[in-house]
Write a protein that holds these residues in place. Structure first.
Motif, PDB file in Angstrom:
ATOM      1  N   MET A   1       0.826  -1.197   0.000  1.00  0.00           N
ATOM      2  CA  MET A   1       0.000   0.000   0.000  1.00  0.00           C
ATOM      3  C   MET A   1       0.870   1.260   0.000  1.00  0.00           C
ATOM      4  N   CYS A   2       0.344   2.315  -0.558  1.00  0.00           N
ATOM      5  CA  CYS A   2       1.050   3.596  -0.638  1.00  0.00           C
ATOM      6  C   CYS A   2       0.978   4.326   0.696  1.00  0.00           C
ATOM      7  N   ARG A   3       1.697   5.422   0.787  1.00  0.00           N
ATOM      8  CA  ARG A   3       1.651   6.320   1.939  1.00  0.00           C
ATOM      9  C   ARG A   3       1.448   7.732   1.405  1.00  0.00           C
ATOM     10  N   PHE A   4       0.670   8.549   2.118  1.00  0.00           N
ATOM     11  CA  PHE A   4       0.477   9.925   1.665  1.00  0.00           C
ATOM     12  C   PHE A   4       0.220  10.857   2.826  1.00  0.00           C
ATOM     13  N   LEU A   5       0.277  12.151   2.541  1.00  0.00           N
ATOM     14  CA  LEU A   5      -0.129  13.159   3.509  1.00  0.00           C
ATOM     15  C   LEU A   5      -0.748  14.343   2.785  1.00  0.00           C
ATOM     16  N   ALA A   6      -1.657  15.013   3.493  1.00  0.00           N
ATOM     17  CA  ALA A   6      -2.292  16.231   2.998  1.00  0.00           C
ATOM     18  C   ALA A   6      -2.246  17.269   4.103  1.00  0.00           C
ATOM     19  N   TYR A   7      -1.994  18.515   3.732  1.00  0.00           N
ATOM     20  CA  TYR A   7      -1.897  19.604   4.701  1.00  0.00           C
ATOM     21  C   TYR A   7      -2.779  20.753   4.275  1.00  0.00           C
ATOM     22  N   ARG A   8      -3.518  21.326   5.266  1.00  0.00           N
ATOM     23  CA  ARG A   8      -4.268  22.546   5.033  1.00  0.00           C
ATOM     24  C   ARG A   8      -4.102  23.457   6.230  1.00  0.00           C
ATOM     25  N   GLY A   9      -3.623  24.702   6.009  1.00  0.00           N
ATOM     26  CA  GLY A   9      -3.409  25.606   7.119  1.00  0.00           C
ATOM     27  C   GLY A   9      -2.568  26.791   6.702  1.00  0.00           C
ATOM     28  N   PRO A  10      -1.932  27.455   7.649  1.00  0.00           N
ATOM     29  CA  PRO A  10      -1.036  28.562   7.316  1.00  0.00           C
ATOM     30  C   PRO A  10       0.090  28.095   6.404  1.00  0.00           C
ATOM     31  N   THR A  11       0.629  29.006   5.632  1.00  0.00           N
ATOM     32  CA  THR A  11       1.688  28.672   4.686  1.00  0.00           C
ATOM     33  C   THR A  11       2.935  28.179   5.418  1.00  0.00           C
ATOM     34  N   ILE A  12       3.434  27.023   4.994  1.00  0.00           N
ATOM     35  CA  ILE A  12       4.663  26.462   5.556  1.00  0.00           C
ATOM     36  C   ILE A  12       5.527  25.941   4.406  1.00  0.00           C
ATOM     37  N   TYR A  13       6.781  25.643   4.720  1.00  0.00           N
ATOM     38  CA  TYR A  13       7.617  24.966   3.736  1.00  0.00           C
ATOM     39  C   TYR A  13       7.191  23.500   3.635  1.00  0.00           C
ATOM     40  N   LEU A  14       7.180  22.979   2.429  1.00  0.00           N
ATOM     41  CA  LEU A  14       6.778  21.592   2.231  1.00  0.00           C
ATOM     42  C   LEU A  14       7.679  20.635   3.002  1.00  0.00           C
ATOM     43  N   GLU A  15       8.952  20.995   3.173  1.00  0.00           N
ATOM     44  CA  GLU A  15       9.877  20.117   3.880  1.00  0.00           C
ATOM     45  C   GLU A  15       9.470  19.902   5.346  1.00  0.00           C
ATOM     46  N   ASP A  16       8.680  20.816   5.902  1.00  0.00           N
ATOM     47  CA  ASP A  16       8.288  20.687   7.301  1.00  0.00           C
ATOM     48  C   ASP A  16       7.532  19.389   7.577  1.00  0.00           C
ATOM     49  N   LEU A  17       6.924  18.804   6.548  1.00  0.00           N
ATOM     50  CA  LEU A  17       6.221  17.540   6.702  1.00  0.00           C
ATOM     51  C   LEU A  17       6.768  16.435   5.814  1.00  0.00           C
ATOM     52  N   ILE A  18       7.277  16.817   4.649  1.00  0.00           N
ATOM     53  CA  ILE A  18       7.671  15.815   3.656  1.00  0.00           C
ATOM     54  C   ILE A  18       9.053  15.230   3.924  1.00  0.00           C
ATOM     55  N   SER A  19       9.976  16.050   4.435  1.00  0.00           N
ATOM     56  CA  SER A  19      11.340  15.539   4.594  1.00  0.00           C
ATOM     57  C   SER A  19      11.950  15.727   5.976  1.00  0.00           C
ATOM     58  N   SER A  20      11.544  16.735   6.730  1.00  0.00           N
ATOM     59  CA  SER A  20      12.236  17.056   7.981  1.00  0.00           C
ATOM     60  C   SER A  20      11.859  16.203   9.187  1.00  0.00           C
ATOM     61  N   VAL A  74      11.239  20.842  -1.944  1.00  0.00           N
ATOM     62  CA  VAL A  74      10.459  21.015  -0.722  1.00  0.00           C
ATOM     63  C   VAL A  74      11.138  21.985   0.242  1.00  0.00           C
ATOM     64  N   ARG A  75      12.434  22.226   0.073  1.00  0.00           N
ATOM     65  CA  ARG A  75      13.116  23.232   0.895  1.00  0.00           C
ATOM     66  C   ARG A  75      12.754  24.646   0.477  1.00  0.00           C
ATOM     67  N   GLN A  76      12.321  24.831  -0.766  1.00  0.00           N
ATOM     68  CA  GLN A  76      12.091  26.170  -1.302  1.00  0.00           C
ATOM     69  C   GLN A  76      10.615  26.542  -1.432  1.00  0.00           C
ATOM     70  N   VAL A  77       9.750  25.557  -1.658  1.00  0.00           N
ATOM     71  CA  VAL A  77       8.335  25.831  -1.935  1.00  0.00           C
ATOM     72  C   VAL A  77       7.559  25.941  -0.632  1.00  0.00           C
ATOM     73  N   ARG A  78       6.725  26.969  -0.552  1.00  0.00           N
ATOM     74  CA  ARG A  78       5.844  27.178   0.596  1.00  0.00           C
ATOM     75  C   ARG A  78       4.394  27.141   0.115  1.00  0.00           C
ATOM     76  N   SER A  79       3.516  26.578   0.934  1.00  0.00           N
ATOM     77  CA  SER A  79       2.115  26.473   0.547  1.00  0.00           C
ATOM     78  C   SER A  79       1.251  26.293   1.779  1.00  0.00           C
ATOM     79  N   GLY A  80       0.001  26.688   1.667  1.00  0.00           N
ATOM     80  CA  GLY A  80      -0.971  26.468   2.730  1.00  0.00           C
ATOM     81  C   GLY A  80      -1.887  25.293   2.449  1.00  0.00           C
ATOM     82  N   LEU A  81      -1.686  24.638   1.290  1.00  0.00           N
ATOM     83  CA  LEU A  81      -2.484  23.463   0.942  1.00  0.00           C
ATOM     84  C   LEU A  81      -1.656  22.612  -0.018  1.00  0.00           C
ATOM     85  N   PHE A  82      -1.252  21.436   0.436  1.00  0.00           N
ATOM     86  CA  PHE A  82      -0.458  20.579  -0.448  1.00  0.00           C
ATOM     87  C   PHE A  82      -0.682  19.110  -0.138  1.00  0.00           C
ATOM     88  N   PHE A  83      -0.409  18.275  -1.152  1.00  0.00           N
ATOM     89  CA  PHE A  83      -0.481  16.822  -1.062  1.00  0.00           C
ATOM     90  C   PHE A  83       0.900  16.250  -1.374  1.00  0.00           C
TER      91      PHE A  83
END
Length: 263
Positions: A1-20, A74-83
């Protein structure tokens, strides 16, 4: 099975959840704890919303842990909604077109699970997709087919959760007609660029894992907790849907599949 995450909220760097974090999605691509396969190395994808209505998208067939471009992005891109999604293929080819998340217009979708007996029901399932959307079908997965059918029902006036419910009802009906005994399993996230919807459901007693974590004015939905703040994370019960809208607490509601689809 795959693994995934979705985030909705204030703008953050994608690395805060995807890699760090200690059990980030990239870490899960190598060492998943709640999946049939520990390794999810059949490609990955990231989708995010910025200043445009349509989301940006980066997908690759390499394993997530070995792609230096992903780490840089993911170190450079910031977003408030990402998958973000790491893939363990279940019978379809490892190609970019088969990597999640899938994007059409302002909508984005990703899925962990299966349509049991996909090869036996694929033709009938794809026949439910209107021609204009079918022309945009780029891959061969059951996940993309479900997404396009969901979009067709939304365009016909269904609310997002009702469209998901109707699509799964149709898929299960086709499986029964063709004598498929395998399960229909569905852990998924859908967004229109504004609201976030997530569902955990299965036709048997083995729905894919899905967790939610609410922090101040943000919500994270993930196949597995990504960090050590385990007091925040709670497992979604089976047959449960989540709706997260800007400025509101996430709402959980029962998600049941009937015999007939209804708007």
């Amino acid at each position: 099975m795959c693994r995934f995450l979705a985030y909705r909220g204030p703008t953050i760097y994608l690395e805060d959840l995807i890699s760090s974090p200690c059990h980030s999605l990239i870490h899960q691509s190598l060492s998943a704890e709640e999946a049939k396969a520990t390794t999810n190395g059949d490609g990955f994808g990231v989708g995010w919303y910025g200043e445009r209505e349509e989301p940006g998208q980066y997908r690759e067939v390499r394993p997530a842990w070995s792609d230096e471009n992903l780490l840089s992005l993911v170190r450079q891109v910031r977003s408030g909604l990402f998958f973000a999604h790491v893939r363990a293929a279940t019978g379809t080819a490892t190609t970019r077109a088969n990597c999640h998340p899938f994007v059409r217009g302002r909508f984005m979708f990703m899925h962990n699970g299966q349509v049991g007996g996909w090869n036996r029901v694929r033709r009938a399932m794809e026949s439910l997709i209107p021609d204009d959307l079918y022309l945009e079908r780029a891959g061969t997965t059951d996940s993309e087919a479900l997404f396009l059918r969901i979009l067709a029902l939304i365009a016909a006036g269904f609310a997002p959760l009702a469209a998901i419910r109707a699509t799964l009802t149709e898929a299960r009906s086709l499986m029964r007609k063709t004598g498929v005994k395998e399960a229909l399993r569905f852990a998924a996230a859908l967004t229109d660029g504004h609201d976030l919807f997530a569902v955990r459901w299965a036709s048997d007693d083995k729905p894919p894992s899905l967790y939610v974590c609410e922090r101040e004015d943000s919500v994270i939905v993930a196949s597995e907790p990504v960090d050590e703040l385990r007091d925040c994370w709670r497992a979604l019960g089976r047959d449960t849907a989540l709706v997260a809208k800007p400025g509101e607490a996430a709402q959980l509601c029962p998600f049941e599949i009937g015999e007939l689809a209804a708007a």
